[in-house]
Structures are given as C-alpha cells and as structure tokens.
Design a protein around this motif. Structure first.
Motif, mmCIF file in Angstrom:
data_model
loop_
_atom_site.group_PDB
_atom_site.id
_atom_site.type_symbol
_atom_site.label_atom_id
_atom_site.label_comp_id
_atom_site.label_asym_id
_atom_site.label_seq_id
_atom_site.Cartn_x
_atom_site.Cartn_y
_atom_site.Cartn_z
ATOM 1 N N MET A 13 -39.381 108.537 48.966
ATOM 2 C CA MET A 13 -38.620 109.130 49.763
ATOM 3 C C MET A 13 -37.033 109.650 49.377
ATOM 4 O O MET A 13 -36.558 110.680 49.570
ATOM 5 C CB MET A 13 -38.374 108.461 51.238
ATOM 6 N N VAL A 14 -36.542 108.711 48.600
ATOM 7 C CA VAL A 14 -35.396 108.976 48.081
ATOM 8 C C VAL A 14 -35.242 110.105 46.957
ATOM 9 O O VAL A 14 -34.631 111.215 47.112
ATOM 10 C CB VAL A 14 -34.595 107.910 47.418
ATOM 11 N N VAL A 15 -36.382 110.228 46.393
ATOM 12 C CA VAL A 15 -36.726 111.217 45.401
ATOM 13 C C VAL A 15 -37.001 112.633 46.318
ATOM 14 O O VAL A 15 -36.350 113.604 45.544
ATOM 15 C CB VAL A 15 -37.871 111.127 44.509
ATOM 16 N N PHE A 16 -37.943 112.611 47.066
ATOM 17 C CA PHE A 16 -38.167 113.686 47.633
ATOM 18 C C PHE A 16 -36.928 114.259 48.531
ATOM 19 O O PHE A 16 -36.724 115.689 48.419
ATOM 20 C CB PHE A 16 -39.346 113.646 48.692
ATOM 21 N N LEU A 17 -36.057 113.410 49.206
ATOM 22 C CA LEU A 17 -34.778 113.862 49.919
ATOM 23 C C LEU A 17 -33.830 114.476 48.765
ATOM 24 O O LEU A 17 -33.456 115.436 49.311
ATOM 25 C CB LEU A 17 -34.323 112.882 50.688
ATOM 26 N N ALA A 18 -33.838 114.070 47.869
ATOM 27 C CA ALA A 18 -32.993 114.433 46.867
ATOM 28 C C ALA A 18 -33.572 115.967 46.331
ATOM 29 O O ALA A 18 -32.759 116.961 46.338
ATOM 30 C CB ALA A 18 -32.852 113.750 45.461
ATOM 31 N N ALA A 19 -34.499 116.274 46.354
ATOM 32 C CA ALA A 19 -35.282 117.554 45.943
ATOM 33 C C ALA A 19 -35.038 118.348 46.822
ATOM 34 O O ALA A 19 -34.630 119.562 46.793
ATOM 35 C CB ALA A 19 -36.719 117.289 45.514
ATOM 36 N N SER A 20 -35.211 117.825 48.143
ATOM 37 C CA SER A 20 -35.215 119.061 49.253
ATOM 38 C C SER A 20 -33.687 119.275 49.434
ATOM 39 O O SER A 20 -33.188 120.417 49.629
ATOM 40 C CB SER A 20 -35.645 118.180 50.632
ATOM 41 N N SER A 21 -32.673 118.462 49.293
ATOM 42 C CA SER A 21 -31.352 118.603 49.243
ATOM 43 C C SER A 21 -30.836 119.657 48.247
ATOM 44 O O SER A 21 -29.888 120.522 48.440
ATOM 45 C CB SER A 21 -30.373 117.261 49.345
ATOM 46 N N LEU A 22 -31.398 119.440 47.029
ATOM 47 C CA LEU A 22 -31.318 120.490 45.801
ATOM 48 C C LEU A 22 -31.412 121.782 46.241
ATOM 49 O O LEU A 22 -30.796 122.889 45.915
ATOM 50 C CB LEU A 22 -31.750 120.022 44.568
ATOM 51 N N LEU A 23 -32.889 122.067 46.785
ATOM 52 C CA LEU A 23 -33.261 123.384 47.114
ATOM 53 C C LEU A 23 -32.258 123.890 48.189
ATOM 54 O O LEU A 23 -31.995 125.005 48.316
ATOM 55 C CB LEU A 23 -34.620 123.257 47.704
ATOM 56 N N ARG A 24 -31.854 123.060 49.333
ATOM 57 C CA ARG A 24 -30.968 123.418 50.327
ATOM 58 C C ARG A 24 -29.630 124.172 49.764
ATOM 59 O O ARG A 24 -29.113 124.971 50.204
ATOM 60 C CB ARG A 24 -31.016 122.424 51.483
ATOM 61 N N ALA A 25 -28.969 123.171 48.754
ATOM 62 C CA ALA A 25 -27.913 123.613 48.066
ATOM 63 C C ALA A 25 -27.919 124.786 47.464
ATOM 64 O O ALA A 25 -26.777 125.481 47.187
ATOM 65 C CB ALA A 25 -27.395 122.415 47.357
ATOM 66 N N SER A 26 -29.213 125.013 46.857
ATOM 67 C CA SER A 26 -29.280 126.157 45.782
ATOM 68 C C SER A 26 -29.464 127.510 46.651
ATOM 69 O O SER A 26 -29.023 128.603 46.202
ATOM 70 C CB SER A 26 -30.633 126.132 45.080
ATOM 71 N N ALA A 75 -32.069 114.092 59.318
ATOM 72 C CA ALA A 75 -31.055 113.356 59.265
ATOM 73 C C ALA A 75 -30.151 113.813 58.074
ATOM 74 O O ALA A 75 -29.062 114.338 58.517
ATOM 75 C CB ALA A 75 -31.462 111.666 58.933
ATOM 76 N N VAL A 76 -30.868 114.271 57.072
ATOM 77 C CA VAL A 76 -29.928 114.927 56.070
ATOM 78 C C VAL A 76 -29.205 116.054 56.404
ATOM 79 O O VAL A 76 -28.234 116.491 56.162
ATOM 80 C CB VAL A 76 -30.614 114.992 54.578
ATOM 81 N N ALA A 77 -30.301 116.920 57.015
ATOM 82 C CA ALA A 77 -29.736 118.425 57.221
ATOM 83 C C ALA A 77 -28.688 118.160 58.264
ATOM 84 O O ALA A 77 -27.902 119.072 58.371
ATOM 85 C CB ALA A 77 -30.885 119.109 57.951
ATOM 86 N N PHE A 78 -28.805 117.330 59.352
ATOM 87 C CA PHE A 78 -27.937 117.077 60.542
ATOM 88 C C PHE A 78 -26.507 116.511 59.720
ATOM 89 O O PHE A 78 -25.389 116.859 60.023
ATOM 90 C CB PHE A 78 -28.340 115.871 61.452
ATOM 91 N N VAL A 79 -26.517 115.606 58.949
ATOM 92 C CA VAL A 79 -25.206 115.045 58.569
ATOM 93 C C VAL A 79 -24.560 115.663 57.436
ATOM 94 O O VAL A 79 -23.477 116.045 57.476
ATOM 95 C CB VAL A 79 -25.661 113.643 57.938
ATOM 96 N N TRP A 80 -25.393 116.303 56.436
ATOM 97 C CA TRP A 80 -24.888 117.012 55.263
ATOM 98 C C TRP A 80 -24.562 118.621 55.477
ATOM 99 O O TRP A 80 -23.596 119.259 54.953
ATOM 100 C CB TRP A 80 -25.559 116.708 54.043
ATOM 101 N N PHE A 81 -25.594 119.020 56.332
ATOM 102 C CA PHE A 81 -25.623 120.525 56.304
ATOM 103 C C PHE A 81 -25.185 120.920 57.740
ATOM 104 O O PHE A 81 -25.259 122.306 57.721
ATOM 105 C CB PHE A 81 -27.116 121.170 55.977
ATOM 106 N N GLY A 82 -24.853 120.183 58.612
ATOM 107 C CA GLY A 82 -24.578 120.710 60.111
ATOM 108 C C GLY A 82 -25.599 121.183 60.805
ATOM 109 O O GLY A 82 -25.280 122.087 61.890
ATOM 110 N N GLU A 83 -26.939 120.974 60.432
ATOM 111 C CA GLU A 83 -27.992 121.680 61.240
ATOM 112 C C GLU A 83 -28.294 120.725 62.375
ATOM 113 O O GLU A 83 -28.180 119.684 62.449
ATOM 114 C CB GLU A 83 -29.150 121.695 60.344
ATOM 115 N N ARG A 84 -28.635 121.483 63.610
ATOM 116 C CA ARG A 84 -28.888 120.676 64.865
ATOM 117 C C ARG A 84 -30.461 121.323 65.354
ATOM 118 O O ARG A 84 -30.450 122.592 65.798
ATOM 119 C CB ARG A 84 -27.586 121.158 66.031
#
Length: 110
Positions: A13-26, A75-84
C-alpha cells in the motif's frame, strides 16, 4: 491471513500510494521523470501483490488491496492535495470500509 500477510500488504500500500502521489504531483510539472518513477513503483507494488495472491488467493488479495488503495488514496488526496470528496463519494468510501471488514473477518463453520 497471517501477520506477515498484513505487513506485506502494508508495504504494498505504501508503494502504491507513493506511485499515485507521484502521478498526481506530475500534473503540475511537465516531464517524464515523475511518471517513470511512478511506473516503476506501480511495477514494484504489483510484484509485491504476487506474494499476497499466493497466500490468500487472487480474489481476496486484489479486493483488499483495491479497497485499501481507495481509502488511503482519499486520505492522501485530502491531506496533501486539498481534495474533498462529495457526500455521495464519502458514502461509497464507507461502503468500501464495510467491504474490507467483511472480506477479512474470519470464516465461521456452519
């Protein structure tokens, strides 16, 4: 499912969330480096899933992984990217929690 299963699942899950976060950041930064890193992480995550599928079967491992990714990505989208999420989306997330609970509950014999 053993403690090792849950530890390995947590790592995946950590690996998949890191991948998703990188794509969102890109999205805000053009270039291939973040996308290539995300692709490498998704590949690693899927390789980690092989052990989980071997231990619990494909249906259970993929179901648990998919719903946990749903919850943790929100949770990541809510905390780091401000999505609701909208209220209807939150209801769907709650159903995901119920789904995981039903999948991981121990089986009872009739």
């Amino acid at each position: 499912m053993s403690a090792g299963f849950y530890a390995w699942l947590g790592g995946a899950m950590v690996v998949f969330l890191a991948a998703s976060s990188l794509l969102r950041a890109s999205l805000g930064k053009p270039g291939w480096l973040l996308i290539a890193c995300a692709l490498a992480l998704y590949t690693l995550g899927n390789l980690m899933m092989l052990r989980l599928m071997r231990e619990s079967g494909m249906a259970v491992a993929i179901s648990i992984s998919a719903v946990l990714q749903l919850l943790l990505a929100n949770a990541v989208a809510f905390v780091w990217f401000g999505e609701r999420p909208a209220p209807m989306q939150m209801a769907g997330i709650a159903l995901g929690v119920a789904a995981v609970a039903l999948i991981v509950l121990p089986r009872t014999s009739p």
